[in-house]
Write a protein that holds these residues in place. Sequence first.
Motif, PDB file in Angstrom:
ATOM      1  N   GLY A 121       0.827  -1.338  -0.086  1.00 44.19           N
ATOM      2  CA  GLY A 121      -0.142   0.017  -0.173  1.00 44.19           C
ATOM      3  C   GLY A 121       0.965   1.167   0.059  1.00 44.19           C
ATOM      4  N   PHE A 122       2.304   1.151  -0.126  1.00 44.00           N
ATOM      5  CA  PHE A 122       2.998   2.456  -0.286  1.00 44.00           C
ATOM      6  C   PHE A 122       4.219   1.838  -0.976  1.00 44.00           C
ATOM      7  CE2 PHE A 122       4.365   0.016   3.571  1.00 44.00           C
ATOM      8  CZ  PHE A 122       5.802   0.070   3.495  1.00 44.00           C
ATOM      9  N   THR A 141       6.997   7.718  -1.712  1.00 42.01           N
ATOM     10  CA  THR A 141       6.672   8.039  -3.084  1.00 42.01           C
ATOM     11  C   THR A 141       5.202   8.091  -3.449  1.00 42.01           C
ATOM     12  OG1 THR A 141       7.622   6.263  -4.152  1.00 42.01           O
ATOM     13  CG2 THR A 141       9.037   8.017  -3.839  1.00 42.01           C
ATOM     14  N   ARG A 142       4.755   7.239  -2.851  1.00 42.84           N
ATOM     15  CA  ARG A 142       3.236   6.863  -2.924  1.00 42.84           C
ATOM     16  C   ARG A 142       2.633   6.057  -1.822  1.00 42.84           C
ATOM     17  NH1 ARG A 142       1.505   3.110  -8.416  1.00 42.84           N
ATOM     18  NH2 ARG A 142      -0.736   3.530  -8.432  1.00 42.84           N
ATOM     19  N   GLY A 143       1.395   6.406  -1.706  1.00 43.50           N
ATOM     20  CA  GLY A 143       0.616   5.671  -0.662  1.00 43.50           C
ATOM     21  C   GLY A 143       0.693   6.294   0.783  1.00 43.50           C
ATOM     22  N   LEU A 144       0.228   5.543   1.811  1.00 43.14           N
ATOM     23  CA  LEU A 144       0.520   6.039   3.220  1.00 43.14           C
ATOM     24  C   LEU A 144       1.233   4.659   3.911  1.00 43.14           C
ATOM     25  CD1 LEU A 144      -2.931   7.594   3.907  1.00 43.14           C
ATOM     26  CD2 LEU A 144      -0.600   8.562   3.513  1.00 43.14           C
ATOM     27  N   VAL A 145       1.991   4.842   4.694  1.00 40.64           N
ATOM     28  CA  VAL A 145       2.540   4.027   5.446  1.00 40.64           C
ATOM     29  C   VAL A 145       1.873   3.662   6.996  1.00 40.64           C
ATOM     30  CG1 VAL A 145       4.981   3.122   6.677  1.00 40.64           C
ATOM     31  CG2 VAL A 145       5.010   4.415   4.655  1.00 40.64           C
ATOM     32  N   VAL A 151       9.532  -0.650   6.393  1.00 42.53           N
ATOM     33  CA  VAL A 151       9.380   0.262   5.492  1.00 42.53           C
ATOM     34  C   VAL A 151      10.708   0.160   4.542  1.00 42.53           C
ATOM     35  CG1 VAL A 151       7.983   1.917   6.473  1.00 42.53           C
ATOM     36  CG2 VAL A 151      10.381   2.107   6.835  1.00 42.53           C
ATOM     37  N   ALA A 152      11.993  -0.461   4.885  1.00 43.75           N
ATOM     38  CA  ALA A 152      13.041  -0.652   4.509  1.00 43.75           C
ATOM     39  C   ALA A 152      13.908  -1.678   5.083  1.00 43.75           C
ATOM     40  CB  ALA A 152      13.805   0.837   4.447  1.00 43.75           C
ATOM     41  N   MET A 153      14.985  -2.203   4.210  1.00 43.09           N
ATOM     42  CA  MET A 153      16.204  -3.016   4.907  1.00 43.09           C
ATOM     43  C   MET A 153      17.668  -2.365   4.551  1.00 43.09           C
ATOM     44  SD  MET A 153      14.730  -6.380   3.022  1.00 43.09           S
ATOM     45  CE  MET A 153      15.827  -7.681   4.052  1.00 43.09           C
ATOM     46  N   TYR A 154      18.279  -2.666   5.804  1.00 46.93           N
ATOM     47  CA  TYR A 154      19.471  -1.924   5.396  1.00 46.93           C
ATOM     48  C   TYR A 154      20.515  -2.990   4.786  1.00 46.93           C
ATOM     49  CZ  TYR A 154      23.531   0.845   6.997  1.00 46.93           C
ATOM     50  OH  TYR A 154      24.468   1.682   7.059  1.00 46.93           O
TER      51      TYR A 154
END
Length: 271
Positions: A121-122, A141-145, A151-154
Amino acid sequence: MPGRLLRGLWQRWRRYKYRFVPWIALNLNHNPRTVRYVPEESKDKVISDEDVLGTLLKVFQALFINDFNKQSDILTMLPETVKSKYHDLLSVQHPRVKLLEYRHQQENIFKPEEILYKTLGFSVARATSSLISAGKGVFVTRGLVPKGAVVAMYPGTVYQKYEPIFFQSIGNPFIFRCLDGVLIDGNDKGISKVVYRSCNGRDQLGPLKMSDSTWLTSEICNPLAVGQYVNNCSNDRAANVCYQEFDVPAVFPIELKQYLPNIAYSCDKQR
């Protein structure tokens, strides 16, 4: 003029020294900024490991299905039960298209960031910040978190405490130190890039890749592999994300490891 230059160098050193491995080692005992103290392991988790794993599997399976026409060599090496699982997923997403027709005629492949948006969804991406001297960052850049979402991986090469990382750490702002002292080098340039590519090629088993190296390029296959650029340059506002450590289980599906943006420096430590 020399004084101004020295002040500039000193300010840069003050920001960078917390990522310089020799300085960390020498100041570990009396510098509280280099260590996070957590009373219990469970209190360091914002969400459960099961939720993290579920998110990764959901995104990676969607990426795998999206690249299905490129996975023929990998599919031949998988057990029939695993193959049938992906056939069922594909038939659900494309009920009117036969499998062979899909594999040979698929033309409109979605971009990874579009897959992320359709799945969670984002979508997120790294870009240059509009704030002065903020450098690059990660933006929605798009949608809602939603709160509590991954949201990310290192990404990067994973080093144990005793493994050599001195030369990689020089001038490198992307050395990440975990709670147990394990280091992750998330630099996508220079010697760090060479080391990661070398380890990535070393661990590949025929068509089966044990990690993703596309995060080193501008064409990222795993849209979550942008975590090394997450930053909070403002001291006036609280950060809207936090990091959480997660060990990928040994039973992680082998066909989906191609999307994992981490590789162990030593072939003896597959963590």
